[in-house]
Design a protein around this motif. Structure first.
Motif, PDB file in Angstrom:
ATOM      1  N   SER A 157      -5.962   0.161   2.675  1.00 48.82           N
ATOM      2  CA  SER A 157      -5.682  -0.121   1.279  1.00 48.82           C
ATOM      3  C   SER A 157      -5.549   1.209   0.541  1.00 48.82           C
ATOM      4  O   SER A 157      -5.442   1.265  -0.657  1.00 48.82           O
ATOM      5  N   VAL A 158      -5.572   2.291   1.310  1.00 47.63           N
ATOM      6  CA  VAL A 158      -5.472   3.613   0.717  1.00 47.63           C
ATOM      7  C   VAL A 158      -4.024   4.070   0.787  1.00 47.63           C
ATOM      8  O   VAL A 158      -3.416   4.102   1.856  1.00 47.63           O
ATOM      9  N   ALA A 159      -3.483   4.372  -0.364  1.00 48.19           N
ATOM     10  CA  ALA A 159      -2.106   4.841  -0.385  1.00 48.19           C
ATOM     11  C   ALA A 159      -2.072   6.321  -0.081  1.00 48.19           C
ATOM     12  O   ALA A 159      -2.808   7.100  -0.664  1.00 48.19           O
ATOM     13  N   ILE A 160      -1.223   6.694   0.867  1.00 50.39           N
ATOM     14  CA  ILE A 160      -1.052   8.114   1.158  1.00 50.39           C
ATOM     15  C   ILE A 160       0.279   8.528   0.548  1.00 50.39           C
ATOM     16  O   ILE A 160       1.310   7.890   0.775  1.00 50.39           O
ATOM     17  N   ASP A 171       5.210   8.487  16.835  1.00 56.34           N
ATOM     18  CA  ASP A 171       3.851   8.020  17.152  1.00 56.34           C
ATOM     19  C   ASP A 171       2.804   9.031  16.724  1.00 56.34           C
ATOM     20  O   ASP A 171       1.740   8.665  16.214  1.00 56.34           O
ATOM     21  N   ALA A 172       3.109  10.305  16.931  1.00 56.81           N
ATOM     22  CA  ALA A 172       2.138  11.354  16.574  1.00 56.81           C
ATOM     23  C   ALA A 172       1.869  11.339  15.070  1.00 56.81           C
ATOM     24  O   ALA A 172       0.714  11.391  14.624  1.00 56.81           O
ATOM     25  N   GLU A 173       2.947  11.214  14.294  1.00 56.65           N
ATOM     26  CA  GLU A 173       2.799  11.173  12.829  1.00 56.65           C
ATOM     27  C   GLU A 173       2.005   9.934  12.415  1.00 56.65           C
ATOM     28  O   GLU A 173       1.150   9.996  11.531  1.00 56.65           O
ATOM     29  N   GLN A 174       2.289   8.815  13.085  1.00 58.33           N
ATOM     30  CA  GLN A 174       1.562   7.567  12.796  1.00 58.33           C
ATOM     31  C   GLN A 174       0.059   7.785  12.964  1.00 58.33           C
ATOM     32  O   GLN A 174      -0.744   7.446  12.097  1.00 58.33           O
ATOM     33  N   ALA A 175      -0.290   8.381  14.108  1.00 57.10           N
ATOM     34  CA  ALA A 175      -1.700   8.577  14.426  1.00 57.10           C
ATOM     35  C   ALA A 175      -2.363   9.461  13.384  1.00 57.10           C
ATOM     36  O   ALA A 175      -3.481   9.180  12.919  1.00 57.10           O
ATOM     37  N   GLU A 176      -1.646  10.495  12.978  1.00 57.85           N
ATOM     38  CA  GLU A 176      -2.211  11.420  11.993  1.00 57.85           C
ATOM     39  C   GLU A 176      -2.475  10.719  10.660  1.00 57.85           C
ATOM     40  O   GLU A 176      -3.531  10.888  10.057  1.00 57.85           O
ATOM     41  N   LEU A 177      -1.516   9.888  10.257  1.00 51.65           N
ATOM     42  CA  LEU A 177      -1.659   9.193   8.976  1.00 51.65           C
ATOM     43  C   LEU A 177      -2.798   8.188   9.021  1.00 51.65           C
ATOM     44  O   LEU A 177      -3.570   8.053   8.074  1.00 51.65           O
ATOM     45  N   VAL A 224       0.864  -1.172   0.000  1.00 54.91           N
ATOM     46  CA  VAL A 224       0.000   0.000   0.000  1.00 54.91           C
ATOM     47  C   VAL A 224       0.904   1.227   0.000  1.00 54.91           C
ATOM     48  O   VAL A 224       1.480   1.600   1.005  1.00 54.91           O
ATOM     49  N   SER A 225       1.047   1.773  -1.162  1.00 56.93           N
ATOM     50  CA  SER A 225       1.927   2.933  -1.324  1.00 56.93           C
ATOM     51  C   SER A 225       1.768   3.396  -2.754  1.00 56.93           C
ATOM     52  O   SER A 225       1.211   2.689  -3.585  1.00 56.93           O
ATOM     53  N   ASP A 226       2.261   4.613  -3.049  1.00 55.26           N
ATOM     54  CA  ASP A 226       2.277   5.049  -4.442  1.00 55.26           C
ATOM     55  C   ASP A 226       3.230   4.191  -5.253  1.00 55.26           C
ATOM     56  O   ASP A 226       3.101   4.071  -6.464  1.00 55.26           O
ATOM     57  N   ASN A 227       4.220   3.626  -4.576  1.00 52.69           N
ATOM     58  CA  ASN A 227       5.205   2.789  -5.245  1.00 52.69           C
ATOM     59  C   ASN A 227       4.972   1.319  -4.921  1.00 52.69           C
ATOM     60  O   ASN A 227       5.915   0.572  -4.678  1.00 52.69           O
TER      61      ASN A 227
END
Lengths: 164, 419
Positions: B152-155, B128-134, B113-116
């Protein structure tokens, strides 16, 4: 979509692989193959050409031979014809000559016969006359005195005989 | 070929079940097809959908360090035993490969699950903070579009690791990996070299004797292309371009045919990959334009048309220059689309069995017979297409080159042929 975006790594490797393959084959592969194929094709072409020429020559030779045979046959026939002609001519001539010779001989024979006959006749006549004279003389000697009139008479009588 | 067709079939549902988080029951047709058409870092082996022949991954990290490691480092296989019936099932999972160089740690992974997705990326762990946001962003996107399942959504810019359930910052490194396609490419190159060199060796050894059987066939192909295409079109210039064109033909032919063999030395969808056909087309473009003579450039830059078509506004020049690029582009797309289409049809026909399996035993039985028959027919047709496409590519490349190098008196003839 992934399928429609060319991947850089694959493009790079494809390029490398193709260029390498091309260099290797262009140096050691294709020229040898193409040259071999060309030279073989040339050889085959030459062979075919050679065979064709040979066949042509053979055909020519055959035709020529046929021509010679034909010619020979013609000449033979001609010769035979000539020979036959000559033969009949020779025979004819020979016949003619022979007949001429024969007639000549006959002629000569006739002449000599005639001559002999005449000679014989003459001789015979002389002899007959002599004999008859002798006989007559012997016969008449005693009877006839006149020899001369007797002989004239005998001659006259002999002439008559001869005329008969 | 029958075995091959079935093999694809066996592998398919298992993989779909292994990967598809959301579609456990159905067959993810699209994913299977694109997996088979696409590239990969390992080479599938028969009768297994998790074990792969590992291949070297060669990447350049963001700071310029080069790494080379086995692709098996990026995945691992877990074997799970079902408690109820004791059936063992194998799963292929992602692993993060950590390498150390110059005292620095580098992480690589193969995200789903990624653009690549499906490509090796360099990753960095997040706080952890970034994880939660994503995670929140992913959930929000899922809600916006109910068709999408969570994770299944690529960010963009981030890779999701399904094993640990964490997001990572990702960077797509410069990737020179020997992937399945690259290896297949090299195998094809080796096969072509072997074919040509064996013929060369034969000539060296036997001289004038004509080769028989396999070699004879090879020679027939060379003759077919050289006499029938190259010499006919290029005439006296044929020997100059023959090596390039013959290499093109045989490389494409071997790649096409190798693609039809399903197990190891083959099975890579090479000529159905746009990168491969693109390189071939670019090479044709380069060869054509490097060898283009004065006539060719005159036709492009100052064509023989009424002056108003070319003088104030270079209309004809634009068309001609556009044509310079469309010709090889057509070559590229033609080969790509034909070969990819062939592969796609065979896979789809095989997948029909698993689609119809949902409708009961009778439907499955019927579709097996029909699918296998059609698959065999399509594969046989693809063998023909392999030849035809290699031939067509070579023929068109020859015509493009001949148009670029033709003297004027031959020009009309070659253009007529191209039409």
């Amino acid at each position: 979509m992934e399928l429609f975006t060319p991947d850089f790594g694959l493009v790079f490797w494809m390029f490398v692989a193709f260029i390498l393959l091309f260099l290797v084959l262009a140096k050691w592969g294709w020229p040898v193959i193409l040259k071999s194929m060309d030279s073989r094709a040339d050889t085959i072409d030459k062979g075919v050409e050679y065979a064709r020429e040979a066949k042509e020559q053979l055909d020519n030779a055959r035709a020529e031979a046929q021509k010679y045979v034909e010619e020979a046959r013609e000449r033979q026939a001609e010769m035979l014809r000539d020979a036959a002609k000559m033969k009949s001519q020779i025979i004819e001539e020979a016949k003619k000559e022979a007949s001429a010779e024969a007639s000549k001989v006959m002629e000569a024979a006739k002449v000599s016969i005639e001559q002999s006959r005449k000679e014989a006749e003459l001789q015979f006549r002389n002899e007959v006359s002599k004999f008859s004279l002798d006989i007559a003389e012997k016969m008449v000697r005693k009877q006839l005195q006149d020899d001369k009139s007797q002989q004239e008479l005998v001659n006259k009588m002999l002439d008559e005989i001869e005329k008969n | 070929m029958l075995l091959a067709a079935l093999l694809i079939g066996f592998a398919a549902p298992a993989r779909a079940a292994g990967h598809g988080d959301s579609e456990k029951e159905g067959v993810d047709v699209k994913e299977i097809i694109f997996h088979h058409l696409g590239d990969g870092y390992g080479w599938e082996v028969p009768f297994s959908h998790v074990y792969r022949i590992p291949l070297p991954v060669i990447v350049r990290a963001q700071d310029g360090a080069w790494f080379c490691f086995s692709s098996s480092k990026l995945t691992y296989v877990t074997v799970e035993e079902d408690m109820a019936d004791g059936k063992k099932s194998e799963y292929l999972s992602q692993a993060i490969y950590t390498a150390e160089k110059n005292g620095k740690e580098y992480h690589f992974m193969l995200p789903h699950v990624s653009d690549n997705a499906g490509k090796v990326v360099q990753v960095w762990p997040l706080t952890d903070a970034e994880q939660a946001e994503l995670h929140a962003r992913a959930i929000a996107e899922t809600k916006a579009d109910p068709k999408k399942a969570e994770h299944s959504v690529a960010i963009s810019g981030y890779a999701y690791d399904a094993t640990t359930g964490k997001y990572f910052k990702e960077y797509r490194p410069l990737d020179f990996s020997i992937t399945k396609n690259v290896l297949a490419l090299l195998i094809a190159a080796v096969v072509v070299t072997a074919m040509v060199m064996s013929l060369v060796r034969y000539y060296r050894r036997k001289g004038m004797k004509a080769p028989r059987k396999g070699m004879g066939f090879m020679e027939m192909l060379v003759n077919f292309i050289y006499e029938g295409v190259i010499k006919n079109t290029l005439g006296p210039k044929a020997p100059k371009f023959a090596p390039f064109l013959l290499t093109c033909f045989f490389f494409i032919l071997v790649m096409n045919l190798l693609g039809l063999i399903v197990i190891f030395p083959g099975g890579a969808n090479l000529t159905g990959n746009i990168a491969v056909t693109l390189v071939l087309a670019v090479l044709v473009f380069i060869v054509t334009n490097i060898n283009g003579n004065k006539e060719y450039w005159k036709e492009i830059l100052w064509p023989d048309v009424p002056i108003w078509l070319k003088c104030p506004l270079p209309i004809m020049q634009m068309i001609e220059i556009f044509g310079m690029f469309t010709k090889p582009a057509a070559l590229c797309v033609r080969l790509f689309a034909n070969m990819m289409g062939g592969h796609m049809i065979v896979i789809t026909l095989t997948l029909l069995i698993f689609i119809f399996a949902a409708f009961g035993v009778a439907a499955t039985g019927g579709s097996v017979v029909i699918s296998v028959l059609f698959s065999i027919f399509m594969l046989a047709l693809d063998v023909l297409v392999s030849f035809i496409q290699a031939y067509v590519f070579t023929m068109l490349a020859t015509i493009f080159i001949s148009m670029a190098v033709a003297e004027h008196e031959h020009h009309d003839a070659s253009e007529h042929k191209a039409a």
